[in-house]
Write an enzyme that holds these catalytic residues in place. Structure first.
Site, short mmCIF file in Angstrom:
data_model
loop_
_atom_site.label_atom_id
_atom_site.label_comp_id
_atom_site.label_asym_id
_atom_site.label_seq_id
_atom_site.Cartn_x
_atom_site.Cartn_y
_atom_site.Cartn_z
N HIS A 1 0.80 -1.22 0.00
CA HIS A 1 0.00 0.00 0.00
C HIS A 1 0.84 1.27 0.00
O HIS A 1 0.32 2.36 0.26
CB HIS A 1 -0.95 0.02 1.21
CG HIS A 1 -1.97 -1.07 1.17
ND1 HIS A 1 -3.03 -1.06 0.32
CD2 HIS A 1 -2.06 -2.21 1.88
CE1 HIS A 1 -3.75 -2.14 0.50
NE2 HIS A 1 -3.18 -2.87 1.44
N ILE B 1 0.79 6.87 0.17
CA ILE B 1 0.20 5.77 0.93
C ILE B 1 -1.25 5.60 0.53
O ILE B 1 -2.02 6.56 0.57
CB ILE B 1 0.28 6.06 2.45
CG1 ILE B 1 1.72 6.35 2.86
CG2 ILE B 1 -0.33 4.91 3.25
CD1 ILE B 1 1.84 7.03 4.22
N CYS B 2 -1.62 4.40 0.17
CA CYS B 2 -3.01 4.08 -0.13
C CYS B 2 -3.63 3.53 1.15
O CYS B 2 -3.48 2.35 1.47
CB CYS B 2 -3.10 3.05 -1.27
SG CYS B 2 -4.80 2.59 -1.65
N ALA B 3 -4.27 4.40 1.91
CA ALA B 3 -4.93 4.02 3.16
C ALA B 3 -6.22 4.81 3.26
O ALA B 3 -6.23 6.04 3.12
CB ALA B 3 -4.02 4.32 4.36
N ASN C 1 -4.61 -0.94 -5.62
CA ASN C 1 -4.40 0.46 -5.29
C ASN C 1 -4.60 1.31 -6.53
O ASN C 1 -4.00 2.35 -6.68
CB ASN C 1 -2.99 0.69 -4.73
CG ASN C 1 -2.74 -0.10 -3.48
OD1 ASN C 1 -3.68 -0.42 -2.76
ND2 ASN C 1 -1.51 -0.44 -3.23
#
Length: 161
Positions: A86, A93-95, A159
């Site tokens: 992620h 950041i893929c959150a 993502n």
């Protein structure tokens, strides 16, 4: 500058600086203003990242805390982003808590703890699908990317932007 923005960041910074027992593995490195803060995150316990340290940069705009800060790993001054499904090599950041699931009740420290936990629970050190293309075309500000958040129980999280 928004009164809510300055009041909230002043309060959070004071709490971080006066905390008698800060969260283990999280250390404030720089907070000279209300625009950019830098933290050091160390992943503890039996983890793929045991003993590794990463810089985490927060950039705030005057809509904070009603919108998420721009948060990314520092990828300069000899620092690198963690290799994680992620996390892109440019530090983005893929959150979901940094996008769709952001809430004004979240704090800077809550985000640091969540990212520390995300790294600690990682099962495979691998780059996100499409890393090279994303890094080549990504905006400087990760908030300008619309990530698609998939179910994390999938063996191959997506993502895609």
């Amino acid at each position: 500058m928004s009164t809510v923005y300055t009041r909230r960041l002043s309060k959070e910074l004071a709490e971080i600086q006066t905390e008698t027992k800060p969260p283990i593995g999280i250390r404030l490195l720089k907070a000279d203003d209300f625009e950019t803060w830098i933290f050091e995150i160390e992943v503890l316990g039996d983890s793929l990242y045991r003993g590794e340290r990463f810089g985490l940069k927060f950039r705030f705009d005057n809509s904070y805390p009603f919108s998420a800060p721009a948060v990314q790993f520092v990828v300069d001054s000899g620092m690198k982003a963690p290799v994680h499904p992620h996390v892109y090599t440019n530090g983005h950041i893929c959150a979901s808590i940094l996008g769709d699931d952001w809430s004004p009740t979240l704090s800077v420290m809550a985000v640091c703890i969540t990212i520390q936990s995300m790294l600690a629970s990682c099962k495979r050190k691998e780059l996100p699908e499409g890393n090279d293309t994303y890094v080549r075309t990504a905006p400087d500000n990760p908030k300008k990317t619309h990530f698609v958040y998939d179910d994390d129980t999938s063996p191959f999280p997506s993502n895609r932007v």
